[in-house]
Design a protein around this motif. Structure first.
Motif, PDB file in Angstrom:
ATOM      1  N   ALA A   1       0.832  -1.205   0.000  1.00  0.00           N
ATOM      2  CA  ALA A   1       0.000   0.000   0.000  1.00  0.00           C
ATOM      3  C   ALA A   1       0.869   1.259   0.000  1.00  0.00           C
ATOM      4  O   ALA A   1       0.564   2.237  -0.692  1.00  0.00           O
ATOM      5  CB  ALA A   1      -0.927  -0.002   1.215  1.00  0.00           C
ATOM      6  N   PHE A   2       1.951   1.248   0.748  1.00  0.00           N
ATOM      7  CA  PHE A   2       2.839   2.399   0.790  1.00  0.00           C
ATOM      8  C   PHE A   2       3.530   2.589  -0.559  1.00  0.00           C
ATOM      9  O   PHE A   2       3.688   3.715  -1.028  1.00  0.00           O
ATOM     10  CB  PHE A   2       3.869   2.240   1.915  1.00  0.00           C
ATOM     11  N   ALA A   3       3.909   1.501  -1.191  1.00  0.00           N
ATOM     12  CA  ALA A   3       4.506   1.587  -2.528  1.00  0.00           C
ATOM     13  C   ALA A   3       3.496   2.154  -3.530  1.00  0.00           C
ATOM     14  O   ALA A   3       3.856   2.968  -4.393  1.00  0.00           O
ATOM     15  CB  ALA A   3       4.997   0.220  -2.981  1.00  0.00           C
ATOM     16  N   ALA A   4       2.242   1.757  -3.414  1.00  0.00           N
ATOM     17  CA  ALA A   4       1.202   2.295  -4.294  1.00  0.00           C
ATOM     18  C   ALA A   4       0.980   3.776  -4.023  1.00  0.00           C
ATOM     19  O   ALA A   4       0.755   4.561  -4.954  1.00  0.00           O
ATOM     20  CB  ALA A   4      -0.101   1.522  -4.106  1.00  0.00           C
ATOM     21  N   LEU A   5       1.054   4.180  -2.764  1.00  0.00           N
ATOM     22  CA  LEU A   5       0.897   5.594  -2.419  1.00  0.00           C
ATOM     23  C   LEU A   5       2.021   6.420  -3.031  1.00  0.00           C
ATOM     24  O   LEU A   5       1.788   7.491  -3.596  1.00  0.00           O
ATOM     25  CB  LEU A   5       0.877   5.764  -0.896  1.00  0.00           C
ATOM     26  N   ILE A   6       3.232   5.931  -2.951  1.00  0.00           N
ATOM     27  CA  ILE A   6       4.358   6.638  -3.559  1.00  0.00           C
ATOM     28  C   ILE A   6       4.208   6.677  -5.076  1.00  0.00           C
ATOM     29  O   ILE A   6       4.431   7.715  -5.709  1.00  0.00           O
ATOM     30  CB  ILE A   6       5.683   5.987  -3.144  1.00  0.00           C
ATOM     31  N   ALA A   7       3.815   5.567  -5.674  1.00  0.00           N
ATOM     32  CA  ALA A   7       3.651   5.515  -7.126  1.00  0.00           C
ATOM     33  C   ALA A   7       2.546   6.454  -7.600  1.00  0.00           C
ATOM     34  O   ALA A   7       2.636   7.016  -8.700  1.00  0.00           O
ATOM     35  CB  ALA A   7       3.364   4.092  -7.571  1.00  0.00           C
ATOM     36  N   SER A   8       1.519   6.648  -6.791  1.00  0.00           N
ATOM     37  CA  SER A   8       0.419   7.517  -7.207  1.00  0.00           C
ATOM     38  C   SER A   8       0.817   8.984  -7.245  1.00  0.00           C
ATOM     39  O   SER A   8       0.149   9.787  -7.891  1.00  0.00           O
ATOM     40  CB  SER A   8      -0.783   7.335  -6.276  1.00  0.00           C
TER      41      SER A   8
END
Length: 144
Positions: free
Chosen positions: A102-109
């Protein structure tokens, strides 16, 4: 069509100084690429991670049939009766993995070039979090 656009872009007189830059507007984000959804999933998986860490550190508690020597090793108990069972660490990994994805997705977004990875991170985070919840709800009770 893309080649025509590229040829037109390169053939403008005056080079890059004469460009209007309006023809290169990035595409609009889809819902699954948005920062709001990624932040919400990160918030939920943070609590799943906290529960997973607490669940793994408590494991079988005083009902363990190995490890601390409180109860002798007895065959036939489910895995929840043994402190050294690999399932405790696997559950922990699912809980912590849900937050990491989820944190990786937040950074990617938040990055234009990485936006396409946001849905994958969200799907993996939700699968890990839901897997952890389902596994904890379906695990056998600690033997007494």
């Amino acid at each position: 069509m893309h080649q025509e656009h590229e040829r037109e872009r390169l053939s403008r007189p005056g080079g890059w100084r004469n460009r209007d830059f309006y023809d290169e507007v990035p595409r609009r984000r889809r819902l699954v690429e948005g920062t709001g959804l990624a932040a919400g999933v990160t918030f939920v998986t943070f609590f799943i991670m906290l529960l997973a860490v607490g669940h793994e550190s408590d494991d079988c508690g005083l009902n363990c049939h190995d490890g601390d020597g409180i109860l002798p090793h007895e065959a036939g108990h489910p895995w929840t009766g043994y402190q050294e069972s690999w399932q405790w660490q696997a559950q922990w990994l699912l809980g912590v993995g849900s937050l990491a994805f989820a944190f990786a997705a937040l950074i990617a977004s938040t990055r234009t070039d990485w936006r396409r990875w946001t849905p994958l991170g969200l799907v993996l985070a939700v699968l890990c979090g839901a897997g952890w919840v389902a596994w904890v709800l379906l695990e056998p009770a600690n033997p007494v």
